[in-house]
Design a protein around this motif. Sequence first.
Motif, mmCIF file in Angstrom:
data_model
loop_
_atom_site.group_PDB
_atom_site.id
_atom_site.type_symbol
_atom_site.label_atom_id
_atom_site.label_comp_id
_atom_site.label_asym_id
_atom_site.label_seq_id
_atom_site.Cartn_x
_atom_site.Cartn_y
_atom_site.Cartn_z
ATOM 1 N N GLU A 175 1.040 -1.555 -0.211
ATOM 2 C CA GLU A 175 -0.401 -0.098 -0.473
ATOM 3 C C GLU A 175 0.733 1.390 0.181
ATOM 4 O O GLU A 175 0.641 2.198 -1.083
ATOM 5 C CB GLU A 175 -0.533 0.232 0.999
ATOM 6 N N PHE A 176 2.360 1.469 0.643
ATOM 7 C CA PHE A 176 3.010 2.566 0.886
ATOM 8 C C PHE A 176 3.377 2.562 -0.826
ATOM 9 O O PHE A 176 3.762 3.508 -0.824
ATOM 10 C CB PHE A 176 3.940 2.137 2.102
ATOM 11 N N VAL A 177 3.722 1.345 -0.625
ATOM 12 C CA VAL A 177 5.077 2.112 -1.826
ATOM 13 C C VAL A 177 4.132 2.180 -3.435
ATOM 14 O O VAL A 177 4.235 2.946 -4.505
ATOM 15 C CB VAL A 177 5.429 0.614 -2.544
ATOM 16 N N HIS A 178 2.428 1.970 -3.128
ATOM 17 C CA HIS A 178 1.749 2.296 -3.864
ATOM 18 C C HIS A 178 1.276 3.900 -4.513
ATOM 19 O O HIS A 178 1.560 4.256 -5.263
ATOM 20 C CB HIS A 178 0.172 1.629 -4.000
ATOM 21 N N ARG A 179 1.232 4.525 -2.807
ATOM 22 C CA ARG A 179 0.914 5.512 -2.855
ATOM 23 C C ARG A 179 2.601 6.583 -3.496
ATOM 24 O O ARG A 179 2.701 7.424 -3.999
ATOM 25 C CB ARG A 179 0.784 6.347 -1.604
ATOM 26 N N VAL A 180 3.408 5.789 -2.394
ATOM 27 C CA VAL A 180 5.373 6.660 -2.460
ATOM 28 C C VAL A 180 6.592 5.507 -3.549
ATOM 29 O O VAL A 180 6.324 4.827 -2.449
ATOM 30 C CB VAL A 180 5.458 7.072 -1.629
ATOM 31 N N ASP A 181 6.612 5.492 -4.695
ATOM 32 C CA ASP A 181 7.095 4.674 -5.570
ATOM 33 C C ASP A 181 8.567 4.603 -4.836
ATOM 34 O O ASP A 181 9.533 5.932 -3.911
ATOM 35 C CB ASP A 181 7.557 4.701 -6.952
ATOM 36 N N ASP A 182 9.777 4.177 -4.755
ATOM 37 C CA ASP A 182 10.637 3.675 -4.044
ATOM 38 C C ASP A 182 11.921 3.973 -4.528
ATOM 39 O O ASP A 182 13.158 5.015 -3.833
ATOM 40 C CB ASP A 182 11.094 2.369 -3.576
ATOM 41 N N LYS A 183 11.333 4.880 -6.025
ATOM 42 C CA LYS A 183 12.545 5.690 -6.937
ATOM 43 C C LYS A 183 12.106 7.654 -5.995
ATOM 44 O O LYS A 183 12.663 8.511 -6.233
ATOM 45 C CB LYS A 183 12.253 6.018 -8.045
ATOM 46 N N THR A 184 10.625 7.830 -5.764
ATOM 47 C CA THR A 184 10.721 9.061 -5.655
ATOM 48 C C THR A 184 10.734 9.132 -3.736
ATOM 49 O O THR A 184 11.318 10.224 -3.784
ATOM 50 C CB THR A 184 9.053 9.375 -5.459
ATOM 51 N N GLY A 185 10.859 7.570 -2.934
ATOM 52 C CA GLY A 185 10.738 8.526 -1.600
ATOM 53 C C GLY A 185 11.774 7.164 -0.720
ATOM 54 O O GLY A 185 10.424 6.105 -1.202
ATOM 55 N N VAL A 186 10.614 7.189 0.376
ATOM 56 C CA VAL A 186 10.621 6.264 1.589
ATOM 57 C C VAL A 186 9.479 6.125 2.553
ATOM 58 O O VAL A 186 9.023 7.630 3.042
ATOM 59 C CB VAL A 186 11.761 6.031 2.051
ATOM 60 N N VAL A 187 8.638 5.325 2.760
ATOM 61 C CA VAL A 187 7.289 5.942 3.812
ATOM 62 C C VAL A 187 8.073 4.389 4.909
ATOM 63 O O VAL A 187 7.885 3.158 5.378
ATOM 64 C CB VAL A 187 5.905 5.078 3.235
ATOM 65 N N GLN A 188 7.562 5.312 6.058
ATOM 66 C CA GLN A 188 8.252 3.626 7.571
ATOM 67 C C GLN A 188 6.846 4.296 8.646
ATOM 68 O O GLN A 188 6.563 5.295 8.241
ATOM 69 C CB GLN A 188 9.460 5.402 8.056
ATOM 70 N N LEU A 189 6.498 2.959 8.868
ATOM 71 C CA LEU A 189 5.377 3.181 10.178
ATOM 72 C C LEU A 189 6.734 3.018 11.514
ATOM 73 O O LEU A 189 7.433 1.884 11.704
ATOM 74 C CB LEU A 189 4.797 1.721 9.823
ATOM 75 N N LEU A 190 6.246 3.793 12.355
ATOM 76 C CA LEU A 190 7.069 3.536 13.462
ATOM 77 C C LEU A 190 6.261 3.634 15.330
ATOM 78 O O LEU A 190 4.797 4.226 14.636
ATOM 79 C CB LEU A 190 8.456 4.992 13.484
ATOM 80 N N ARG A 191 6.672 2.861 15.998
ATOM 81 C CA ARG A 191 6.334 3.381 17.207
ATOM 82 C C ARG A 191 6.108 4.692 17.747
ATOM 83 O O ARG A 191 6.923 5.427 17.521
ATOM 84 C CB ARG A 191 6.193 2.362 18.410
ATOM 85 N N TYR A 192 5.204 5.151 18.486
ATOM 86 C CA TYR A 192 5.378 6.520 19.472
ATOM 87 C C TYR A 192 6.595 6.780 20.326
ATOM 88 O O TYR A 192 7.385 7.520 20.036
ATOM 89 C CB TYR A 192 4.210 6.567 20.407
ATOM 90 N N ASP A 193 7.556 5.107 20.439
ATOM 91 C CA ASP A 193 8.691 5.649 20.685
ATOM 92 C C ASP A 193 9.349 5.057 19.906
ATOM 93 O O ASP A 193 11.065 5.197 20.462
ATOM 94 C CB ASP A 193 8.964 4.176 22.505
ATOM 95 N N GLY A 194 9.448 5.288 19.224
ATOM 96 C CA GLY A 194 10.437 5.404 17.911
ATOM 97 C C GLY A 194 11.162 4.001 17.236
ATOM 98 O O GLY A 194 11.796 3.822 16.180
ATOM 99 N N VAL A 195 10.408 2.922 17.561
ATOM 100 C CA VAL A 195 10.937 1.925 17.107
ATOM 101 C C VAL A 195 10.215 1.973 15.702
ATOM 102 O O VAL A 195 9.045 1.373 15.483
ATOM 103 C CB VAL A 195 10.497 0.815 18.106
ATOM 104 N N LEU A 196 11.164 1.066 14.701
ATOM 105 C CA LEU A 196 10.414 1.253 13.361
ATOM 106 C C LEU A 196 10.246 -0.360 13.324
ATOM 107 O O LEU A 196 10.558 -1.125 13.621
ATOM 108 C CB LEU A 196 12.150 1.130 12.705
ATOM 109 N N LEU A 197 8.942 -0.036 12.591
ATOM 110 C CA LEU A 197 8.059 -1.454 12.270
ATOM 111 C C LEU A 197 7.846 -1.807 10.582
ATOM 112 O O LEU A 197 8.083 -2.813 10.667
ATOM 113 C CB LEU A 197 6.615 -1.143 12.482
ATOM 114 N N ILE A 198 7.759 -0.774 10.157
ATOM 115 C CA ILE A 198 7.652 -0.840 8.339
ATOM 116 C C ILE A 198 9.116 0.222 8.120
ATOM 117 O O ILE A 198 8.480 1.405 8.553
ATOM 118 C CB ILE A 198 6.578 -1.198 8.340
ATOM 119 N N SER A 199 9.337 0.051 6.821
ATOM 120 C CA SER A 199 10.260 0.593 5.696
ATOM 121 C C SER A 199 10.059 0.353 4.776
ATOM 122 O O SER A 199 10.736 -1.098 4.447
ATOM 123 C CB SER A 199 11.395 1.307 6.502
ATOM 124 N N THR A 200 9.459 0.993 3.665
ATOM 125 C CA THR A 200 9.679 1.122 2.635
ATOM 126 C C THR A 200 11.129 0.664 1.340
ATOM 127 O O THR A 200 11.641 0.470 1.178
ATOM 128 C CB THR A 200 8.645 1.314 1.199
#
Length: 843
Positions: free
Chosen positions: A169-194
């Motif tokens: 879903e993230f890559v569909h909105r923001v392709d990997d050539k243009t940028g990156v989408v990340q999902l973090l918890r409130y405490d800054g822990v990275l969960l998902i990154s394109t």
Amino acid sequence: MVFLSRRLFFAVLGGFILTVVAGTLYFLMRLREEVIASQMQMAELHARSLEDQLTQSLHVVDLSLSRVPGEQIDVSAALRLAPYIRSLSVLDRHGRILSSSNPENSGIIVPTEDFFPEQGDDILRIGSSRNGRDWNDRVGDGRRFIPAVREANGRLQMASLNPDYFINEFVHRVDDKTGVVQLLRYDGVLLISTDEKMLPDGKQVWRERLLAREFDTIDNARLGQRDYILSYRASRTYPLVLVVCLDRSVILAGWRSEALIYSIVVFAVLLGIAGLSVFYYDRMAEAAEERKKAERQLRLSASVYEASQDAFLITDEKAAIISVNRAFTRITGYTEDEVLGKNPKVLASGVHSSEFYAAMWKDILEKGYWQGEIVNRRKDGSTYPEWLSITTVRDHERITHFIANFADITVRKAAEEKIRYLAYYDTLTDLPNRRLLYDRLSQALSTAQRHSSYGALLFIDLDHFKNLNDTRGHDTGDSLLQQVALRLSTTIRVGDTVARIGGDEFVVLLEFLGENESLAARRAEKIAGKIRLAIGAPYLLDDREYHCTPSIGIALFTPQQTAAETLLKRADVAMYQAKSAGRNTVRFFDPEMQSLIERRVTLENELRDALHYKQFILHYQPQVDRNGRSVGVEALVRWQHPDGRIIPPSEFIELAEETGLIVSLGSWVLETVVARLSEWANDPERSHLSIAVNVSARQFRQPDFVEIVSRLVEAAGIDASLLRLELTESLLLENMEEAIATMTALKKQGVSFSLDDFGTGYSSLAYLKVLPLDELKVDQSFVRDMLFDEKNAAIARAIVNLGQNLGVTVIAEGVETDAQWQFLIENGCHSFQGYLFGHPSEM
């Protein structure tokens, strides 16, 4: 001298080139800023959209977990709603999986301390990303899952989520050539990154950002070795932050290419301009030198020629001036030395077209003579009309000289123009008046019919102009009208007409808007929009800034003949429709509006009759304390119409305000309330009740308002503290000093004041500390939804706390349920009003 002039020429040319280069650089940098601003908006839009989608997805997970039974979990129903769920499980208090939709997970101990937040009942807690498809998968094979757990009814329910679904879903909105989408918890822990290679900012950075703002967009964030536009948005429901990072180098690549092309084009153009300028300069210098040599050989003079009251001018066959007389200097301001060798074009005003001069020279060359009226320009730049005669001098058939003589006819023309001006123009604004407007409108209607073209009439009225005249004088009002006239004249198209037809009313006539009605309407609306923006810009009146807005009505006229008077009436009706829509807007003529205006006139007449025949009554709505005891009432006016209807104030108060009838109506309400207080003073059950009365802005600003209220209170012999005047924020802010003076004078008499609908206007804490208020009234719009909308609840609590800190009572209106009442009591509210305690009645 020629050398110095050449130096000056090159200095000017160099300055021009530097100016163009600077302008180009400025334009390119502005274009760069616009590209970045646009991408910041795009990043923010992506962040908002993806966060909304994520929240909805987790809501489905949350809902699925809440329905998980103790044993034999069937995940098929959940998968139909949420294909990103890999398994659903039930855990004991020690984290051991008791049952799972994936049987291989059973018995595995889950480290529950890894979830965030660390604890919480009935809250979805998110664990860190883990290797494998599920808990039973120890190999992983590059796949990962994210556990989510909630505690409810004494047990732990857990879902294993597929991060690949969200990455797609993230890559569909923001392709990997243009940028990156990340999902973090409130405490800054990275969960998902394109992009797994790009690490997020440190946990402390994210904690500080989230403490500062729930969402933000940063134009330049350094992540790793690259710069990004970063937009994040924290979910208000779940402890997650959605981060969108757009690569600045990719974003600006197009701008760099465009900037390079633009720079090359500008450089080539400047190079061509510089070469042509030098070439033509040299040619002009040679021509000027040749004319000077010719001028030295031609000196003609005669006593009659010099003594004439008419100006004389002699040129050679090339139309270069070789002689002028003293009258020429007196009329034009040019001395002979200033015009020798120059073409008579130096006197050209620019008024006449090239066709006019072509016809003149055709007569001169073919007939040897031309005579007529022409407008020329003096040395000081002013123009003047003259009667001109030009004759040729020939040697055999060859023309050797041209002789012109002319007389200044300014005085005669001024007298004629004065008469015409008084007949057709407005003396204050210099705009066409109603008479000239009708003349041009009639011509425009005929032209529209002849050319099958649509046009439009714009009727413009300045909002609240009467208030300006009343408060700051007619001279200030006239100054505003003159500035508005100037803005209108510079906003309309060439060939259109703007007229002032009286007071603060202007009319703009637009022609040739197109051959179909839809196109004409769009063009008329676009021009009206420009006019609205132009008039709405600030004005400087007597060294003070003033803001004015227009109401604009538009009536289109068609190729079919329409009477000018009818068209103007339609535009006027449309203008009143714009007024009714809240002012500062544009409306087209609607035939239904005509009947609406007629109904409005009827309502106004009925309203006057209602005041005369005393058709108004007062209803009273109870106000109670936190124990439910009555402490007062609010007086609410009703119109008892002769046809039997009870008309609420929402249907006639606005009209009463506009027509000024509100002052008489408000006086009647005050008299009736004071009489009712006097009556209740002898009733033991009601003698303690106060009555709140709404006071309009016009009534409050009456010069003798204090005297009127004091006289009523004194004549009735009532306790003035039981009379409570309710004022609005907008009324107080219009003239703070005057409002304070009026309130203070009445406070000395014992009258109390309540601030009505607090928080719905332009609330400012600064004025609360200086106004002698006794009560703040929480508007019913906050009370209505405060049990379901945390924002409204927070506002209600804040108003109550503010009242407590300021030492004034707080009353909440619109209380309709016990739950609302209990909420307000728990938060310290003093008094209450609403249908829960009673509907308005005559008592």
